[in-house]
Design a protein around this motif. Structure first.
Motif, PDB file in Angstrom:
ATOM      1  N   GLU A 452      20.872 -19.909 -88.504  1.00  0.00           N
ATOM      2  CA  GLU A 452      21.208 -19.417 -89.845  1.00  0.00           C
ATOM      3  C   GLU A 452      20.896 -17.920 -89.944  1.00  0.00           C
ATOM      4  O   GLU A 452      19.848 -17.472 -89.515  1.00  0.00           O
ATOM      5  N   ILE A 453      21.819 -17.191 -90.499  1.00  0.00           N
ATOM      6  CA  ILE A 453      21.609 -15.752 -90.703  1.00  0.00           C
ATOM      7  C   ILE A 453      21.022 -15.576 -92.093  1.00  0.00           C
ATOM      8  O   ILE A 453      21.494 -16.199 -93.052  1.00  0.00           O
ATOM      9  N   TYR A 454      20.007 -14.736 -92.192  1.00  0.00           N
ATOM     10  CA  TYR A 454      19.363 -14.562 -93.505  1.00  0.00           C
ATOM     11  C   TYR A 454      18.867 -13.124 -93.631  1.00  0.00           C
ATOM     12  O   TYR A 454      18.656 -12.445 -92.632  1.00  0.00           O
ATOM     13  N   PRO A 455      18.693 -12.666 -94.867  1.00  0.00           N
ATOM     14  CA  PRO A 455      18.244 -11.282 -95.072  1.00  0.00           C
ATOM     15  C   PRO A 455      16.724 -11.186 -95.061  1.00  0.00           C
ATOM     16  O   PRO A 455      16.045 -12.073 -95.578  1.00  0.00           O
ATOM     17  N   GLN A 456      16.246 -10.137 -94.461  1.00  0.00           N
ATOM     18  CA  GLN A 456      14.794  -9.882 -94.406  1.00  0.00           C
ATOM     19  C   GLN A 456      14.530  -8.523 -95.022  1.00  0.00           C
ATOM     20  O   GLN A 456      15.340  -7.613 -94.886  1.00  0.00           O
ATOM     21  N   TRP A 457      13.364  -8.391 -95.608  1.00  0.00           N
ATOM     22  CA  TRP A 457      12.863  -7.047 -95.916  1.00  0.00           C
ATOM     23  C   TRP A 457      11.829  -6.769 -94.835  1.00  0.00           C
ATOM     24  O   TRP A 457      10.809  -7.436 -94.752  1.00  0.00           O
ATOM     25  N   LEU A 458      12.138  -5.809 -93.999  1.00  0.00           N
ATOM     26  CA  LEU A 458      11.353  -5.619 -92.782  1.00  0.00           C
ATOM     27  C   LEU A 458      10.677  -4.249 -92.787  1.00  0.00           C
ATOM     28  O   LEU A 458      11.289  -3.241 -93.140  1.00  0.00           O
ATOM     29  N   SER A 459       9.385  -4.250 -92.433  1.00  0.00           N
ATOM     30  CA  SER A 459       8.664  -2.983 -92.244  1.00  0.00           C
ATOM     31  C   SER A 459       8.158  -2.968 -90.808  1.00  0.00           C
ATOM     32  O   SER A 459       7.520  -3.925 -90.371  1.00  0.00           O
ATOM     33  N   ILE A 460       8.456  -1.893 -90.095  1.00  0.00           N
ATOM     34  CA  ILE A 460       7.951  -1.757 -88.728  1.00  0.00           C
ATOM     35  C   ILE A 460       7.099  -0.504 -88.673  1.00  0.00           C
ATOM     36  O   ILE A 460       7.514   0.553 -89.154  1.00  0.00           O
ATOM     37  N   ARG A 461       5.934  -0.643 -88.116  1.00  0.00           N
ATOM     38  CA  ARG A 461       5.015   0.494 -88.026  1.00  0.00           C
ATOM     39  C   ARG A 461       4.517   0.580 -86.590  1.00  0.00           C
ATOM     40  O   ARG A 461       4.220  -0.440 -85.976  1.00  0.00           O
ATOM     41  N   SER A 462       4.443   1.792 -86.061  1.00  0.00           N
ATOM     42  CA  SER A 462       3.895   1.941 -84.722  1.00  0.00           C
ATOM     43  C   SER A 462       2.392   2.169 -84.818  1.00  0.00           C
ATOM     44  O   SER A 462       1.915   2.836 -85.731  1.00  0.00           O
ATOM     45  N   VAL A 463       1.670   1.570 -83.869  1.00  0.00           N
ATOM     46  CA  VAL A 463       0.218   1.742 -83.830  1.00  0.00           C
ATOM     47  C   VAL A 463      -0.085   2.598 -82.606  1.00  0.00           C
ATOM     48  O   VAL A 463       0.300   2.244 -81.491  1.00  0.00           O
ATOM     49  N   LYS A 464      -0.730   3.746 -82.841  1.00  0.00           N
ATOM     50  CA  LYS A 464      -0.952   4.682 -81.745  1.00  0.00           C
ATOM     51  C   LYS A 464      -2.430   4.831 -81.432  1.00  0.00           C
ATOM     52  O   LYS A 464      -3.278   4.590 -82.296  1.00  0.00           O
ATOM     53  N   ASP A 465      -2.701   5.252 -80.195  1.00  0.00           N
ATOM     54  CA  ASP A 465      -4.087   5.546 -79.858  1.00  0.00           C
ATOM     55  C   ASP A 465      -4.395   6.989 -80.261  1.00  0.00           C
ATOM     56  O   ASP A 465      -3.555   7.674 -80.843  1.00  0.00           O
ATOM     57  N   ASP A 466      -5.615   7.427 -79.937  1.00  0.00           N
ATOM     58  CA  ASP A 466      -6.034   8.750 -80.389  1.00  0.00           C
ATOM     59  C   ASP A 466      -5.169   9.847 -79.778  1.00  0.00           C
ATOM     60  O   ASP A 466      -5.052  10.941 -80.334  1.00  0.00           O
ATOM     61  N   ASP A 467      -4.566   9.550 -78.615  1.00  0.00           N
ATOM     62  CA  ASP A 467      -3.730  10.566 -77.969  1.00  0.00           C
ATOM     63  C   ASP A 467      -2.291  10.512 -78.467  1.00  0.00           C
ATOM     64  O   ASP A 467      -1.425  11.224 -77.974  1.00  0.00           O
ATOM     65  N   GLY A 468      -2.050   9.670 -79.395  1.00  0.00           N
ATOM     66  CA  GLY A 468      -0.705   9.581 -79.949  1.00  0.00           C
ATOM     67  C   GLY A 468       0.216   8.692 -79.138  1.00  0.00           C
ATOM     68  O   GLY A 468       1.417   8.664 -79.381  1.00  0.00           O
ATOM     69  N   GLN A 469      -0.345   7.983 -78.179  1.00  0.00           N
ATOM     70  CA  GLN A 469       0.487   7.067 -77.387  1.00  0.00           C
ATOM     71  C   GLN A 469       0.670   5.759 -78.145  1.00  0.00           C
ATOM     72  O   GLN A 469      -0.288   5.206 -78.665  1.00  0.00           O
ATOM     73  N   VAL A 470       1.899   5.300 -78.176  1.00  0.00           N
ATOM     74  CA  VAL A 470       2.159   4.053 -78.898  1.00  0.00           C
ATOM     75  C   VAL A 470       1.545   2.886 -78.133  1.00  0.00           C
ATOM     76  O   VAL A 470       1.745   2.744 -76.928  1.00  0.00           O
ATOM     77  N   LEU A 471       0.742   2.098 -78.849  1.00  0.00           N
ATOM     78  CA  LEU A 471       0.137   0.916 -78.231  1.00  0.00           C
ATOM     79  C   LEU A 471       0.901  -0.338 -78.643  1.00  0.00           C
ATOM     80  O   LEU A 471       1.193  -1.197 -77.833  1.00  0.00           O
ATOM     81  N   HIS A 472       1.206  -0.389 -79.936  1.00  0.00           N
ATOM     82  CA  HIS A 472       1.849  -1.590 -80.461  1.00  0.00           C
ATOM     83  C   HIS A 472       2.863  -1.222 -81.532  1.00  0.00           C
ATOM     84  O   HIS A 472       2.817  -0.130 -82.083  1.00  0.00           O
ATOM     85  N   TYR A 473       3.710  -2.165 -81.806  1.00  0.00           N
ATOM     86  CA  TYR A 473       4.533  -2.100 -83.011  1.00  0.00           C
ATOM     87  C   TYR A 473       4.202  -3.344 -83.822  1.00  0.00           C
ATOM     88  O   TYR A 473       4.083  -4.443 -83.267  1.00  0.00           O
ATOM     89  N   VAL A 474       4.018  -3.132 -85.115  1.00  0.00           N
ATOM     90  CA  VAL A 474       3.726  -4.260 -85.998  1.00  0.00           C
ATOM     91  C   VAL A 474       4.882  -4.391 -86.977  1.00  0.00           C
ATOM     92  O   VAL A 474       5.229  -3.433 -87.671  1.00  0.00           O
ATOM     93  N   ALA A 475       5.469  -5.552 -86.984  1.00  0.00           N
ATOM     94  CA  ALA A 475       6.579  -5.794 -87.906  1.00  0.00           C
ATOM     95  C   ALA A 475       6.143  -6.821 -88.942  1.00  0.00           C
ATOM     96  O   ALA A 475       5.588  -7.861 -88.596  1.00  0.00           O
ATOM     97  N   VAL A 476       6.330  -6.489 -90.198  1.00  0.00           N
ATOM     98  CA  VAL A 476       6.014  -7.411 -91.294  1.00  0.00           C
ATOM     99  C   VAL A 476       7.310  -7.625 -92.072  1.00  0.00           C
ATOM    100  O   VAL A 476       7.984  -6.654 -92.410  1.00  0.00           O
ATOM    101  N   PHE A 477       7.635  -8.862 -92.292  1.00  0.00           N
ATOM    102  CA  PHE A 477       8.893  -9.099 -92.994  1.00  0.00           C
ATOM    103  C   PHE A 477       8.787 -10.285 -93.939  1.00  0.00           C
ATOM    104  O   PHE A 477       7.913 -11.133 -93.800  1.00  0.00           O
TER     105      PHE A 477
END
Ligand SMILES: Nc1nc2c(ncn2[C@@H]2O[C@@H]3COP(=O)(O)O[C@H]4[C@@H](O)[C@H](n5cnc6c(=O)[nH]c(N)nc65)O[C@@H]4COP(=O)(O)O[C@H]3[C@H]2O)c(=O)[nH]1
Length: 929
Positions: A452-477
């Motif tokens: 089933e196709i459905y609509p989401q309200w999605l927020s994606i945020r990148s989580v970085k370390d102190d050097d600015g390197q991306v460690l994770h992406y967190v998606a909340v929907f």
């Protein structure tokens, strides 16, 4: 360093050694040779002795011959002497010994103690040998001396010569060696020495040049290697020394400022030997107070047994990440991770302990744990990926929304959720924003496990370390299926009327603006038709909102089919509708439409079992004549509608300029009326009400008169509706009520006991403070409440049935009289009259106007009203009686009271007073009790 003395020269020594060795070998060789020569000579002497003995033995019989033999024998190389001895006496000899006793020869020849024996035997010295051979049985003995010395000497002399020659050769060779070694040995050695001397002097770059492939060349090479190694080692040592010094200073600095709490304690008893600054800062104990005491004495341990536990965790003198708890001087509890080592110094064992305050970390861990739980119980789906977008974790809401379990998606990319609804560019833009701004949020269509196709309200945020390197992406929907539906509904409602489903005013205004710009471009006309249902409010209030709503839908059903495809019917609100005709050639189409609308609306409606008549009034404005924007056209259509209503309902009006003029006038009037209130511009006139049966004035109706300096005399028919619309009716009505009551009170002084009828606007009585006003006025004027008759117009009461009923109840509670004004115009039914509990009906003058002897219908109508009213015990007042004929008919039809120009026009109080005085009687019609 100076060259060594010659004798110390290696070459000289080597040479000397070589010479000594050669000479030594030569001498030993010669000596050994000599010895060998001697042995050989002795063997030769033996051989010769045997030979001589055999020869002598053979010639024994001839002594002479022996002599001759002797001479020959003596030529033997080694044989030095030959004797034949008989009876101890020399009988024959090779020398001058004949006849001599053997014993006497001792001094002349080497003669050891010779044994004359039967067996041959021999004697030997260093250089001589003596052989004794017995002759057979005749007592003679042959003695042979062999002397090896001469031969040995000769050979020795030869060897010495040879040695000398060899010595010469050795010396020459030595000199040659010396010379050659100068180049082969000495020069390279000098180079080596010079290099070494330079090195010794500290010349670090001194290196041995290439000397060749021989040993010294190799030596030079090795020396260079050694020097290189040495240099490297020295450099390392130098650096290490430097580092060592730095390290010490560094260590002290680190120790001092280390974020960890560092202590050095005596292992056995825990006495503090040293602590760093952070220890002091955290524990609160000054260093000088702490040193020499134990942590237990300072009360740092929450549980003193913890120290023993800590020591118990030391393995191989090392302690790693042991958890401990202690407290500061102020009692703050600190949780720490302890690492350290045991070391020995001057025979004593110490414990170096580094305590990392992990209170914050643990707090954060607990917070994280809590957060994780919050995430888990969150109603929003949460998905965490690593930097390469591989899913690491999802929460329960994720599973609930998507249908995918953690096992389904962990290790996969979020592509498993993709619906394919969004284009590649959408995702590119999304990720671009995440990379630049660190987050993205928006609406996205995804796919559940079920497909089933459905609509989401999605927020994606990148989580970085102190050097600015991306460690994770967190998606909340969140699943916004419901929200979308609600939004769609809201969007619909924003532009539509929920009851009829028609576009609303907003939509129409939008469309109208567009249509105007199109009409302007294409140079055609457009029209706006404003419809208002007459008396709809009555239906709504009397039959209920459900019937009202159903009626509206029925109205739409009738009107909509009359509109062409491009004509937009919308509901303005309440009982008002708008139709936009976006493209018309002329007004004919509009006239056609409105005529048809009026026609269909004139037919009764059947709603909820009721037959209802609902006419409509229509106002029309046209572009470009009446305005060039939607607001202007609306206002003009409204004005036209107002005009249509004014000129009798169930009709239509095109906007005309003079309507606008009216509007301006209305505005002027409003301003003037405001000014007039409380001034003498406003007056009350009174029109007598006459009891038909007696001709006596039984009451007066107060009617307002306005004499405006700017507008002149303005009739109440113009300014009262305006006052009602603008709210000015409140102060106006209050003044009227006060003035009328004051006047009645005055006339009552004259003995007048009739009624004072005062027109009251329904808007007035719907105000809560009206009753306060009424009570106050009655109290002030001190007139009996039932002498005040409030006239409420039927139509206004019917427009607000429920509210009016409530008000009537309250008014009855005050004991005031109530009359229904303009009766016959407001569709009031009998049941309403009962419920309103009024005292009087005032038949509208429109019914009286047509009252003639030849108009039986008008008369029957009056009769019916009178009968009905009387049945309800109501007085009947006929308004607008202008002729004696009308009065006669009304008299015949038993109307109670008449009012009209025929009986008396509205007049100032002074004139009424004249009438009252002339009348001289008091009528008590409608007086209770
Ligand atoms: N053609 C004709 N007219 C007659 C005759 N007899 C009386 N009239 C007029 O009929 C109207 C009767 O008042 P209404 O029906 O209450 O109608 C009133 C009433 O509804 C309202 N009105 C007047 N004064 C007040 C007031 O003080 N308060 C409120 N709320 N309304 C008022 O204005 C309306 C008009 O008042 P007026 O112009 O004074 O008009 C009065 C009166 O002058 C007649 O024989 N022939």
């Amino acid at each position: 360093m100076a060259n060594p003395p010659l004798w110390q020269s290696l070459r000289v020594r080597l040479l000397a050694m070589m010479v000594v060795m050669i000479l030594g070998v030569a001498i030993i060789g010669i000596w050994l040779e000599n010895r060998a020569d001697m042995a050989a000579l002795q063997r030769q002497a033996q051989d010769e002795a045997a030979l001589v003995a055999s020869l002598v033995h053979a010639g024994m019989d001839d002594t002479r011959d022996l002599s001759a033999e002797f001479a020959a024998l003596a030529k033997q190389p080694l044989l030095s002497r030959l004797l034949i001895v008989e009876q101890g006496r020399v009988v024959e000899s090779s020398g001058p010994f004949n006849g001599q006793l053997l014993a006497d020869l001792n001094s002349k020849v080497w003669l050891p103690a010779v044994a004359l024996d039967k067996e041959p035997h021999s004697y030997a010295s260093d250089s001589q040998s003596l052989f004794v051979f017995p002759f057979a049985d005749d007592g003679r003995y042959l003695l042979l001396w062999f002397d090896t010395q001469p031969s040995a000497d000769t050979q020795f002399a030869n060897r010495i010569r040879l040695l000398g020659l060899a010595l010469v050769v050795v010396i020459v060779a030595g000199i040659a060696f010396y010379v050659v070694s100068q180049r082969l040995l000495n020069d390279p050695l000098n180079i080596l020495v010079a290099v070494l001397q330079r090195r010794i002097k500290g010349e670090r770059q001194a290196r041995v040049p290439a000397l060749g492939t021989h040993e010294l060349g190799q030596l030079g090479h090795w020396l260079n290697q050694t020097m290189d190694s040495e240099d490297a080692a020295l450099e390392a040592l130098r650096l290490s020394n430097l580092e060592g010094e730095d390290q010490k200073a560094r260590f002290l600095r680190i120790f001092k400022v280390m974020p960890d709490l560092v202590t050095v304690t005596v292992l056995d008893d825990g006495t503090l030997v040293d602590v760093n600054e952070n220890w002091v800062k955290t524990t609160g104990w000054p260093k000088q107070e702490a040193i020499g005491k134990t942590a237990t004495q300072l009360g740092l341990w929450l549980d003193p047994a913890d120290r023993e536990k800590l020591l118990g965790q030391i393995r191989d003198n090392l302690l790693h990440a042991a958890r401990i708890q202690f407290q500061s001087r102020w009692g703050d509890k600190i949780e720490a991770e302890a690492s350290g080592c045991v070391f020995e110094e001057q025979g004593k064992r110490y414990l170096l302990l580094s305590l990392r305050d992990i209170s914050d970390r643990l707090r954060k861990e607990r917070d994280l744990h809590l957060l994780a739980q919050v995430v888990e119980v969150s109603l929003d789906g949460v998905m965490i990926t690593d930097a390469s977008q591989s899913i690491l974790a999802v929460n329960s809401a994720f599973t609930a929304i998507t249908g995918f379990s953690a096992d389904d998606v962990v290790g996969h990319t979020p592509r498993v959720l993709s619906s394919g609804y969004q284009e590649r560019q959408f995702y590119q833009r999304m990720w671009q924003q995440i990379h630049i701004q660190g987050m993205w949020q928006g609406e996205i269509w995804n796919k559940r496990k079920s497909g089933e196709i459905y609509p989401q309200w999605l927020s994606i945020r990148s989580v970085k370390d102190d050097d600015g390197q991306v460690l994770h992406y967190v998606a909340v929907f969140s699943d916004i299926t419901d929200r979308k539906a609600a939004e769609a509904r809201i969007a619909f409602l924003a532009y539509h009327d929920p009851l009829t489903g028609l576009p609303n005013r907003t939509w129409l205004v939008d469309k109208c603006e567009n249509a105007i710009s199109q009409a302007r471009q294409q140079q055609h006309m457009l029209a706006l038709v404003y419809l208002d249902l007459d008396r709809f409010k009555s239906v709504n209030d009397s039959l209920g909102h459900d019937i009202g709503d159903a009626l509206l839908n029925e109205v739409v059903k009738r009107i909509k089919p009359l509109c062409m495809a491009d004509e937009l019917l919308s509901r303005q609100g309440g009982d008002e509708f708008l139709i936009l005709l976006p493209n018309i050639e002329n007004c004919r189409r509009v006239e056609m439409l409105v005529e048809r609308i009026l026609a269909v609306m004139s037919e009764p409606f059947s709603v909820g079992g009721h037959r209802l008549w609902v006419s409509t009034s229509i106002g029309v404005s046209v572009f470009p004549e009446d305005g060039d924007n939607a607001a202007q056209l609306l206002r003009k259509a409204d004005t036209a509608l107002y005009h249509a209503k004014d000129s009798g309902r169930s009709t239509f009006s095109f906007f005309a300029r003079d309507m606008d003029k009216n509007l301006t006038e209305r505005l002027q009037m409003e301003a003037a009326l405001k000014e007039a209130i409380g001034t003498e511009q406003l007056q009350l006139y009174y029109q007598p009400q006459v009891l038909i049966s007696t001709g006596q004035v039984v009451g007066v109706e107060a009617l307002m008169r306005w004499q405006s300096p700017e507008l002149g005399s303005v009739s109440p028919g113009r300014f009262i509706p305006l006052a009602e619309e603008t709210g000015l009716i409140m102060p106006l009505g209050a003044w009227c009520l006060e003035e009328a009551c004051r006047q009645l009170a005055q006339w009552r002084q004259l003995g007048f006991n009739g009624l004072m009828a005062v027109n009251i606007s329904v808007r007035q009585i719907l105000r809560a403070d009206f009753f306060d006003l009424l009570e106050e006025v009655l109290a002030q004027s001190a007139i009996p409440a039932d002498r005040l008759e409030l006239e409420l117009t039927e139509s206004l009461m019917m427009d607000n049935v429920e509210a009016s009923l409530e008000v009537v109840q309250r008014l009855k509670g005050l004991d005031v009289s109530l009359a229904i004004d303009d009766f016959g115009t407001g569709y009031s039914s009998l049941s309403y009259l009962k419920r309103f509990a009024v005292d009087c009906l005032k038949i509208d003058q429109s019914f009286i106007r047509g009252l003639r002897e030849d108009n039986q219908q008008a008369r029957s109508l009056i009769r019916a009203i009178v009968q009905m009213a009387h049945n309800l015990e109501l007085n009947v007042v006929a308004e607008g009686v202008e002729t004696p004929e009308q009065l006669a008919i009304l008299t015949a039809e038993e109307v109670d009271v008449a009012q009209g120009y025929y009986l008396g026009k509205p007049m100032p109080a002074s004139e009424v007073e004249v009438i009252l005085r002339s009348q001289g009687v008091t009528l008590r019609v409608n007086e209770k009790g």
